[in-house]
Design an enzyme around this catalytic site. Structure first.
Site, PDB file in Angstrom:
ATOM      1  CB  CYS A   1       0.527   2.751   5.361  1.00 10.26           C
ATOM      2  SG  CYS A   1      -0.652   3.965   4.729  1.00 10.26           S
TER       3      CYS A   1
ATOM      4  N   GLY B   1       0.839  -1.199   0.000  1.00 13.87           N
ATOM      5  CA  GLY B   1       0.000   0.000   0.000  1.00 13.87           C
ATOM      6  C   GLY B   1       0.866   1.238   0.000  1.00 13.87           C
ATOM      7  CB  CYS B   2       0.121   4.585   1.270  1.00 14.01           C
ATOM      8  SG  CYS B   2       0.923   6.102   1.748  1.00 14.01           S
ATOM      9  CG  PHE B   3       5.911   5.292  -0.027  1.00 13.41           C
ATOM     10  CD1 PHE B   3       5.645   6.511   0.528  1.00 13.41           C
ATOM     11  CD2 PHE B   3       6.177   5.236  -1.386  1.00 13.41           C
ATOM     12  CE1 PHE B   3       5.642   7.676  -0.235  1.00 13.41           C
ATOM     13  CE2 PHE B   3       6.187   6.383  -2.164  1.00 13.41           C
ATOM     14  CZ  PHE B   3       5.908   7.608  -1.579  1.00 13.41           C
TER      15      PHE B   3
END
Length: 151
Positions: free
Chosen positions: A20, A16-18
């Protein structure tokens, strides 16, 4: 008395979003550095805007530099699989697209073997209600994210 040189190994995880997953790995003893960036695509030196449009083939990832004598790769795997949903195809939460896929980029054959074995163990234990879709692929190139994405 001589001191042994530290051996630093590198791997990269996409879940996912880095942002996170970056913070989780920064807290681990034995992790020397965590860098947000992009890997797994065909566009050299992509920008965040290009990656977020999903046209480059890259995933948002974190590159981890670690000392395996302090933190074994298996511990990194445990944290990675606990910090995202490895059964979600091309998404994590509200983030949707191939750039948010679950992917592990190895840099050694030992990492590849351990990752595959770990995933087989999770699957055999029926740890998740759905099949694990995490890709396990060699890290060909890593491109650090722009300065404003750091930390």
């Amino acid at each position: 008395m001589e001191h042994a040189e530290k051996t630093i190994e590198t791997t990269a995880f996409g879940g996912g979003c880095f942002w996170c997953i970056e913070a989780v790995f920064l807290e681990l003893k034995g992790v020397a550095a965590v860098t947000s960036g992009y890997a797994g695509g065909s566009t050299p030196h992509p920008t965040y805007e290009q990656v977020s449009m999903g046209a480059t083939g890259h995933a948002e990832v974190i590159q981890i530099e670690y000392d395996p004598s302090v933190i074994p790769f298996k511990k990194l795997l445990e944290v990675f699989f606990a910090s995202h949903d490895p059964t979600a195809v091309n998404r994590q939460g509200n983030d949707v697209g191939t750039q948010y896929r679950s992917v592990l980029f190895f840099t050694t054959e030992k990492q590849e073997r351990e990752a595959e074995q770990y995933i087989r163990g999770l699957a055999a234990a029926k740890k998740y209600g759905s099949p694990i879709v995490t890709e396990v692929v060699p890290l060909a190139a890593f491109y650090p994210a722009e300065e404003y994405h750091k930390d």
